[in-house]
Enzyme design. Sequence first.
Site, mmCIF file in Angstrom:
data_model
loop_
_atom_site.group_PDB
_atom_site.id
_atom_site.type_symbol
_atom_site.label_atom_id
_atom_site.label_comp_id
_atom_site.label_asym_id
_atom_site.label_seq_id
_atom_site.Cartn_x
_atom_site.Cartn_y
_atom_site.Cartn_z
ATOM 1 N N CYS A 110 0.839 -1.203 0.000
ATOM 2 C CA CYS A 110 0.000 0.000 0.000
ATOM 3 C C CYS A 110 0.871 1.250 0.000
ATOM 4 O O CYS A 110 1.363 1.672 1.056
ATOM 5 C CB CYS A 110 -0.927 -0.002 1.208
ATOM 6 N N CYS A 113 -0.607 4.092 2.083
ATOM 7 C CA CYS A 113 -0.450 3.902 3.531
ATOM 8 C C CYS A 113 0.981 4.196 3.984
ATOM 9 O O CYS A 113 1.198 4.831 5.024
ATOM 10 C CB CYS A 113 -0.793 2.474 3.927
ATOM 11 N N ASP A 114 1.959 3.712 3.230
ATOM 12 C CA ASP A 114 3.340 3.673 3.717
ATOM 13 C C ASP A 114 4.324 4.540 2.948
ATOM 14 O O ASP A 114 5.484 4.653 3.341
ATOM 15 C CB ASP A 114 3.850 2.222 3.690
#
Length: 285
Positions: A110, A113-114
Amino acid sequence: MNPVLYQGMQPGGQLTTTNEVENFPGYVDGVTGPEMMVQLQEQAKRFGSDIRDGWATKVDFSGDIHKVWINDSIELHCETVIISTGASAKYLGLPSEQHYLQMGGGVSACAVCDGFFYRNQEVVIVGAGDSACEEAHYLSKLCKKVTMLVRSEKFRASKIMEERVRKTENIEILLNHDTVEVLGDGNVVHGIKALNKTTAEVVEIPATGFFVAIGHKPNTDIFKDYITLDETGYIINTPGTSNTNVPGVFVAGDAADHVYRQAITAAGTGCMAALDAERYLASKE
């Protein structure tokens, strides 16, 4: 209401493998995925949720009372069911990939997300579809360099998405390349070893992050005999609601969402499903 939640063997799904969650409202300094899942579990308990460990292995939605089997043995009879089984990111299956994924040392599925954690660093992403192109473009705004490994000789993405990554200066595209190994010191990723399938040359690409964007598989197989799914297995809900094709069965989160796939959007649809279930029960009184 008397909600019962079966959650597998740990609270949360994909978020339990997420090191840091930065985009969930209310966490000013961010929070680890496992920590947030425990907090959400305790909040649910405070309002009377009966939370149990176990796997839903079979269902029967043919009657007014919905039946769910846990671990092939426990049979539950329910007036309403909320399906929130999520989706599982697909990985390459390399031992080194799985090692650094479990270590939280630089492997992710992701970018949204990261990606923040790799600001001004060099990363590698593998994938060839629209999602891979979108994530590569997203990373290009954060990272010094993005190397995109495409396993075939051409993209599967739409032309507009392919052109977007091709025109981005800090994205290097390597067609017909397979990932051979994720390199590192045992704790964090240092690079990627890739095979050029055209020349048989093995190259090492410096990188501190390795992003896998080869798709997700919704965890919906046990519902396919009763619930309408799309061609890739995602549950089809009535637009603007959490309703499925079966009255009294609702869906929340990534089991139906192949577009956003974020913790906050999953939580939002969870709220919708709870309200829809409550209204359904009230209509039957």
